[in-house]
Design an enzyme around this catalytic site. Structure first.
Site, PDB file in Angstrom:
ATOM      1  N   ARG A   1       0.797  -1.230   0.000  1.00 12.98           N
ATOM      2  CA  ARG A   1       0.000   0.000   0.000  1.00 12.98           C
ATOM      3  C   ARG A   1       0.835   1.288   0.000  1.00 12.98           C
ATOM      4  O   ARG A   1       0.641   2.178  -0.809  1.00 12.98           O
ATOM      5  CB  ARG A   1      -0.956  -0.002   1.211  1.00 12.98           C
TER       6      ARG A   1
ATOM      7  N   ARG B   1      -9.528   2.281  -3.233  1.00  5.60           N
ATOM      8  CA  ARG B   1      -8.374   1.926  -2.418  1.00  5.60           C
ATOM      9  C   ARG B   1      -8.420   2.712  -1.109  1.00  5.60           C
ATOM     10  O   ARG B   1      -8.794   3.887  -1.092  1.00  5.60           O
ATOM     11  CB  ARG B   1      -7.071   2.273  -3.149  1.00  5.60           C
TER      12      ARG B   1
ATOM     13  N   HIS C   1     -19.327   8.958  -0.600  1.00  8.86           N
ATOM     14  CA  HIS C   1     -19.735   7.584  -0.297  1.00  8.86           C
ATOM     15  C   HIS C   1     -21.264   7.490  -0.386  1.00  8.86           C
ATOM     16  O   HIS C   1     -21.964   8.363   0.135  1.00  8.86           O
ATOM     17  CB  HIS C   1     -19.254   7.192   1.099  1.00  8.86           C
TER      18      HIS C   1
ATOM     19  N   LYS D   1     -27.733  10.749  -8.138  1.00  8.16           N
ATOM     20  CA  LYS D   1     -28.120  12.129  -8.496  1.00  8.16           C
ATOM     21  C   LYS D   1     -27.731  13.093  -7.380  1.00  8.16           C
ATOM     22  O   LYS D   1     -27.264  14.195  -7.634  1.00  8.16           O
ATOM     23  CB  LYS D   1     -29.644  12.209  -8.688  1.00  8.16           C
TER      24      LYS D   1
ATOM     25  N   GLU E   1     -25.400  12.504  -5.086  1.00  7.23           N
ATOM     26  CA  GLU E   1     -23.928  12.531  -4.987  1.00  7.23           C
ATOM     27  C   GLU E   1     -23.379  13.645  -5.853  1.00  7.23           C
ATOM     28  O   GLU E   1     -22.512  14.428  -5.437  1.00  7.23           O
ATOM     29  CB  GLU E   1     -23.335  11.195  -5.454  1.00  7.23           C
TER      30      GLU E   1
HETATM   31  C1  GRF Z   1     -20.166   6.277  -6.237  1.00 11.54           C
HETATM   32  O1  GRF Z   1     -21.360   5.686  -5.806  1.00 11.54           O
HETATM   33  C2  GRF Z   1     -19.378   6.802  -5.078  1.00 11.54           C
HETATM   34  O2  GRF Z   1     -20.183   7.292  -4.036  1.00 11.54           O
HETATM   35  C3  GRF Z   1     -18.612   5.584  -4.617  1.00 11.54           C
HETATM   36  O3  GRF Z   1     -18.269   4.922  -5.800  1.00 11.54           O
HETATM   37  C4  GRF Z   1     -19.203   5.250  -6.828  1.00 11.54           C
HETATM   38  C5  GRF Z   1     -18.412   5.813  -7.966  1.00 11.54           C
HETATM   39  O4  GRF Z   1     -19.219   6.123  -9.060  1.00 11.54           O
HETATM   40  N1  GRF Z   1     -17.485   5.957  -3.804  1.00 11.54           N
HETATM   41  P1  GRF Z   1     -18.629   6.992 -10.239  1.00 11.54           P
HETATM   42  O5  GRF Z   1     -17.356   6.284 -10.727  1.00 11.54           O
HETATM   43  O6  GRF Z   1     -18.326   8.362  -9.702  1.00 11.54           O
HETATM   44  O7  GRF Z   1     -19.692   7.003 -11.287  1.00 11.54           O
END
Ligand code: GRF
Length: 201
Positions: A66, A92, A110, A173, A175
């Site tokens: 890592r 990661r 997340h 949406k 996010e």
């Molecule tokens: C998203 O759901 C994000 O919250 C999570 O991984 C996914 C990535 O989606 N960490 P993308 O590659 O941004 O479309």
């Protein structure tokens, strides 16, 4: 001087594209994406970044310890002179070395209302648990999984008819909206961190 953002991703890159769109549209002002970096050659997000004419870099992580890997990534981010790092589907865990190199400069998105359902398949975890509200979280990154101080969250209802796909789409949406808002807050520096609480100033 424009603030320089480094995006780290491993997959399709829709959150990266939402940030890139927000910068292009002026919703995030005075910023640019300086580097899009992936640990996976096949990441669709890298193709999407190239199509936008952005600087991309793939550093394969397979087989590397890592911190050995993270030293290469930190070097690339320093070389790109980034001011802020956005993890966008970057699969990661960061080493303490990486986290210490950019204190309060690394964000993650997340797809759950943390601290519920950290880790993989967060939307499936929420459905299986039977919660009536799900959502997403943007937080500062520390060396633990999905664990640093929370900047923003958004809530979505869980419908009886939801599948993992429909719930994930409704969360995604949100996010895309809150990642832009969180980046604005952090770049503008209008916040303090008191204990675990991120308080707007
Ligand atoms: C998203 O759901 C994000 O919250 C999570 O991984 C996914 C990535 O989606 N960490 P993308 O590659 O941004 O479309």
């Amino acid at each position: 001087m424009k603030k320089r953002i480094g995006v780290l991703l491993s997959g399709r890159g829709s959150n990266f594209e939402a940030l890139a769109d927000s910068i292009a549209a002026g919703r995030i002002s005075n910023a640019e994406i300086a580097l899009v970096l992936s640990n996976r050659e096949a990441a669709v997000g890298i193709e999407r970044a190239k199509a936008r004419g952005l600087v991309t870099k793939v550093i394969p992580s397979k087989g590397l310890e890592r911190e050995v890997y993270d030293r290469q990534v930190v070097a690339a981010l320093n070389e790109a002179k980034v001011d802020l790092i956005c993890l966008a589907g970057y699969m990661r865990l960061l080493s303490p070395y990486f986290v210490a190199a950019f204190p309060q400069k690394i964000l993650n998105i997340h797809p759950s209302l943390l601290p519920s359902f950290p880790g993989l398949e967060a939307q499936k975890q929420a459905l299986d648990y039977g919660v009536k509200f799900a959502g997403c979280t943007v937080h500062f990154v520390d060396e633990n999984l999905d664990a640093g101080p929370i900047i923003l969250q958004s809530i979505v209802p869980v419908e009886d008819a939801d599948t993992e796909e429909t719930l994930s789409a409704r969360i995604l949406k949100e996010e895309h909206k809150i990642y832009t808002e969180a980046v604005k807050i952090v770049l503008e520096g209008n916040f303090n961190i008191s204990g675990r609480r991120v308080v707007r100033s």
